[in-house]
Design a protein around this motif. Structure first.
Motif, PDB file in Angstrom:
ATOM      1  N   LEU A  32       0.823  -1.205   0.000  1.00  0.00           N
ATOM      2  CA  LEU A  32       0.000   0.000   0.000  1.00  0.00           C
ATOM      3  C   LEU A  32       0.857   1.255   0.000  1.00  0.00           C
ATOM      4  CD1 LEU A  32      -2.730   1.469   0.277  1.00  0.00           C
ATOM      5  CD2 LEU A  32      -2.476   1.209   2.767  1.00  0.00           C
ATOM      6  N   PHE A  33       1.828   1.330   0.912  1.00  0.00           N
ATOM      7  CA  PHE A  33       2.675   2.521   0.984  1.00  0.00           C
ATOM      8  C   PHE A  33       3.545   2.664  -0.261  1.00  0.00           C
ATOM      9  CE2 PHE A  33       1.325   2.639   5.368  1.00  0.00           C
ATOM     10  CZ  PHE A  33       1.275   4.004   5.638  1.00  0.00           C
ATOM     11  N   ASP A  34       4.040   1.553  -0.811  1.00  0.00           N
ATOM     12  CA  ASP A  34       4.825   1.625  -2.047  1.00  0.00           C
ATOM     13  C   ASP A  34       3.992   2.231  -3.176  1.00  0.00           C
ATOM     14  OD1 ASP A  34       7.076   0.530  -0.875  1.00  0.00           O
ATOM     15  OD2 ASP A  34       6.845  -1.441  -1.812  1.00  0.00           O
ATOM     16  N   GLU A  35       2.752   1.786  -3.274  1.00  0.00           N
ATOM     17  CA  GLU A  35       1.860   2.303  -4.318  1.00  0.00           C
ATOM     18  C   GLU A  35       1.602   3.794  -4.133  1.00  0.00           C
ATOM     19  OE1 GLU A  35      -2.844   1.946  -5.116  1.00  0.00           O
ATOM     20  OE2 GLU A  35      -1.772   0.033  -4.967  1.00  0.00           O
ATOM     21  N   ARG A  36       1.319   4.187  -2.910  1.00  0.00           N
ATOM     22  CA  ARG A  36       0.994   5.591  -2.643  1.00  0.00           C
ATOM     23  C   ARG A  36       2.202   6.510  -2.783  1.00  0.00           C
ATOM     24  NH1 ARG A  36      -3.940   5.586   0.373  1.00  0.00           N
ATOM     25  NH2 ARG A  36      -5.236   4.125  -0.763  1.00  0.00           N
ATOM     26  N   LEU A  37       3.397   6.003  -2.466  1.00  0.00           N
ATOM     27  CA  LEU A  37       4.606   6.832  -2.547  1.00  0.00           C
ATOM     28  C   LEU A  37       5.217   6.866  -3.948  1.00  0.00           C
ATOM     29  CD1 LEU A  37       6.230   5.801   0.848  1.00  0.00           C
ATOM     30  CD2 LEU A  37       5.381   8.086   0.253  1.00  0.00           C
ATOM     31  N   ALA A 114       8.026  16.145   0.207  1.00  0.00           N
ATOM     32  CA  ALA A 114       6.944  15.821  -0.733  1.00  0.00           C
ATOM     33  C   ALA A 114       6.229  14.535  -0.329  1.00  0.00           C
ATOM     34  CB  ALA A 114       7.503  15.701  -2.150  1.00  0.00           C
ATOM     35  N   ALA A 115       6.945  13.626   0.306  1.00  0.00           N
ATOM     36  CA  ALA A 115       6.376  12.329   0.685  1.00  0.00           C
ATOM     37  C   ALA A 115       5.550  12.386   1.965  1.00  0.00           C
ATOM     38  CB  ALA A 115       7.499  11.303   0.844  1.00  0.00           C
ATOM     39  N   VAL A 116       5.860  13.301   2.858  1.00  0.00           N
ATOM     40  CA  VAL A 116       5.190  13.327   4.162  1.00  0.00           C
ATOM     41  C   VAL A 116       3.670  13.484   4.046  1.00  0.00           C
ATOM     42  CG1 VAL A 116       4.931  14.646   6.312  1.00  0.00           C
ATOM     43  CG2 VAL A 116       7.198  13.929   5.539  1.00  0.00           C
ATOM     44  N   GLU A 121      -1.662  10.988   4.857  1.00  0.00           N
ATOM     45  CA  GLU A 121      -2.973  10.590   4.331  1.00  0.00           C
ATOM     46  C   GLU A 121      -3.138   9.071   4.359  1.00  0.00           C
ATOM     47  OE1 GLU A 121      -5.294  10.526   0.089  1.00  0.00           O
ATOM     48  OE2 GLU A 121      -4.001  12.255   0.491  1.00  0.00           O
ATOM     49  N   THR A 122      -2.116   8.363   3.891  1.00  0.00           N
ATOM     50  CA  THR A 122      -2.182   6.902   3.845  1.00  0.00           C
ATOM     51  C   THR A 122      -2.225   6.321   5.243  1.00  0.00           C
ATOM     52  OG1 THR A 122      -0.958   6.967   1.761  1.00  0.00           O
ATOM     53  CG2 THR A 122      -1.060   4.847   2.897  1.00  0.00           C
ATOM     54  N   HIS A 123      -1.385   6.819   6.114  1.00  0.00           N
ATOM     55  CA  HIS A 123      -1.343   6.328   7.484  1.00  0.00           C
ATOM     56  C   HIS A 123      -2.673   6.575   8.188  1.00  0.00           C
ATOM     57  CE1 HIS A 123      -0.008   5.969  11.681  1.00  0.00           C
ATOM     58  NE2 HIS A 123       0.793   5.055  11.172  1.00  0.00           N
ATOM     59  N   GLY A 124      -3.248   7.744   7.969  1.00  0.00           N
ATOM     60  CA  GLY A 124      -4.551   8.053   8.560  1.00  0.00           C
ATOM     61  C   GLY A 124      -5.632   7.092   8.078  1.00  0.00           C
ATOM     62  N   ALA A 125      -5.609   6.781   6.788  1.00  0.00           N
ATOM     63  CA  ALA A 125      -6.592   5.844   6.227  1.00  0.00           C
ATOM     64  C   ALA A 125      -6.408   4.445   6.802  1.00  0.00           C
ATOM     65  CB  ALA A 125      -6.477   5.819   4.702  1.00  0.00           C
ATOM     66  N   VAL A 126      -5.164   4.034   6.978  1.00  0.00           N
ATOM     67  CA  VAL A 126      -4.898   2.709   7.558  1.00  0.00           C
ATOM     68  C   VAL A 126      -5.433   2.659   8.980  1.00  0.00           C
ATOM     69  CG1 VAL A 126      -3.068   1.160   8.376  1.00  0.00           C
ATOM     70  CG2 VAL A 126      -2.939   2.134   6.074  1.00  0.00           C
ATOM     71  N   GLU A 127      -5.110   3.671   9.775  1.00  0.00           N
ATOM     72  CA  GLU A 127      -5.593   3.691  11.163  1.00  0.00           C
ATOM     73  C   GLU A 127      -7.114   3.729  11.216  1.00  0.00           C
ATOM     74  OE1 GLU A 127      -4.054   6.124  14.224  1.00  0.00           O
ATOM     75  OE2 GLU A 127      -1.972   5.577  13.806  1.00  0.00           O
ATOM     76  N   ALA A 128      -7.736   4.517  10.334  1.00  0.00           N
ATOM     77  CA  ALA A 128      -9.195   4.608  10.328  1.00  0.00           C
ATOM     78  C   ALA A 128      -9.828   3.261   9.968  1.00  0.00           C
ATOM     79  CB  ALA A 128      -9.650   5.686   9.345  1.00  0.00           C
ATOM     80  N   GLY A 129      -9.120   2.453   9.218  1.00  0.00           N
ATOM     81  CA  GLY A 129      -9.640   1.157   8.799  1.00  0.00           C
ATOM     82  C   GLY A 129      -9.368   0.020   9.766  1.00  0.00           C
ATOM     83  N   LEU A 130      -8.887   0.318  10.941  1.00  0.00           N
ATOM     84  CA  LEU A 130      -8.564  -0.737  11.902  1.00  0.00           C
ATOM     85  C   LEU A 130      -9.790  -1.319  12.609  1.00  0.00           C
ATOM     86  CD1 LEU A 130      -5.235   0.529  13.504  1.00  0.00           C
ATOM     87  CD2 LEU A 130      -5.559  -1.335  11.871  1.00  0.00           C
TER      88      LEU A 130
END
Length: 146
Positions: A32-37, A114-116, A121-130
């Motif tokens: 997931l993170f590889d795709e988003r980054l 640029a990556a932060v 956003e990705t980290h927030g989505a992962v946490e929200a999906g827990l």
């Protein structure tokens, strides 16, 4: 040595092995993170490496290896890629010429900046999906294993 393992044991390991479940989760998160980054041309591992070097003073190989739980050989190989891309500078440690100091270049800092937002956003989505899991408790449990 012709013993066999019953399928029930296979099912037990499949269903209960902490190592297997941690590896599966890590692979899914990595994909997931590889795709988003990808838009900033970083992998999740490179992002973590650049973030580990985001310090006021150049880092030692040992401190980065410890933070990332990597052996020095693996760290050196990963750094060479980032160094060739102009994102990291590796220099001789002035206090111990056998050691190396690692720091972000101007381009490395820009790429990390640029990556932060993508990471946030990705980290927030992962946490929200827990689904009701406590992210802080999960982090504490993972740290206890490492």
């Amino acid at each position: 040595m012709s013993k066999t393992v019953p399928f029930e044991t296979t099912a037990l390991v499949r269903d209960t092995c902490l190592c297997l479940h941690a590896q599966r989760a890590a692979r899914a998160l990595a994909r997931l993170f590889d795709e988003r980054l990808r838009p900033v041309e970083l992998t999740h591992g490179q992002f973590s490496m650049l973030m580990s070097l985001n310090r006021p003073e150049p880092a030692s190989m040992g401190s980065v290896a410890g933070l990332l739980a990597m052996d020095r050989t693996t760290l050196t190989a990963a750094l060479k890629v980032l160094e060739r891309r102009g994102l990291v500078q590796v220099s001789v440690d002035p206090k111990d010429r056998r050691g190396r100091r690692l720091e972000l270049t101007v381009e490395g800092r820009a790429r990390l900046a640029a990556a932060v937002p993508i990471w946030r956003e990705t980290h927030g989505a992962v946490e929200a999906g827990l689904d009701g899991l406590d992210a802080d408790a999960l982090r504490a449990s993972l740290r206890a294993l490492g």
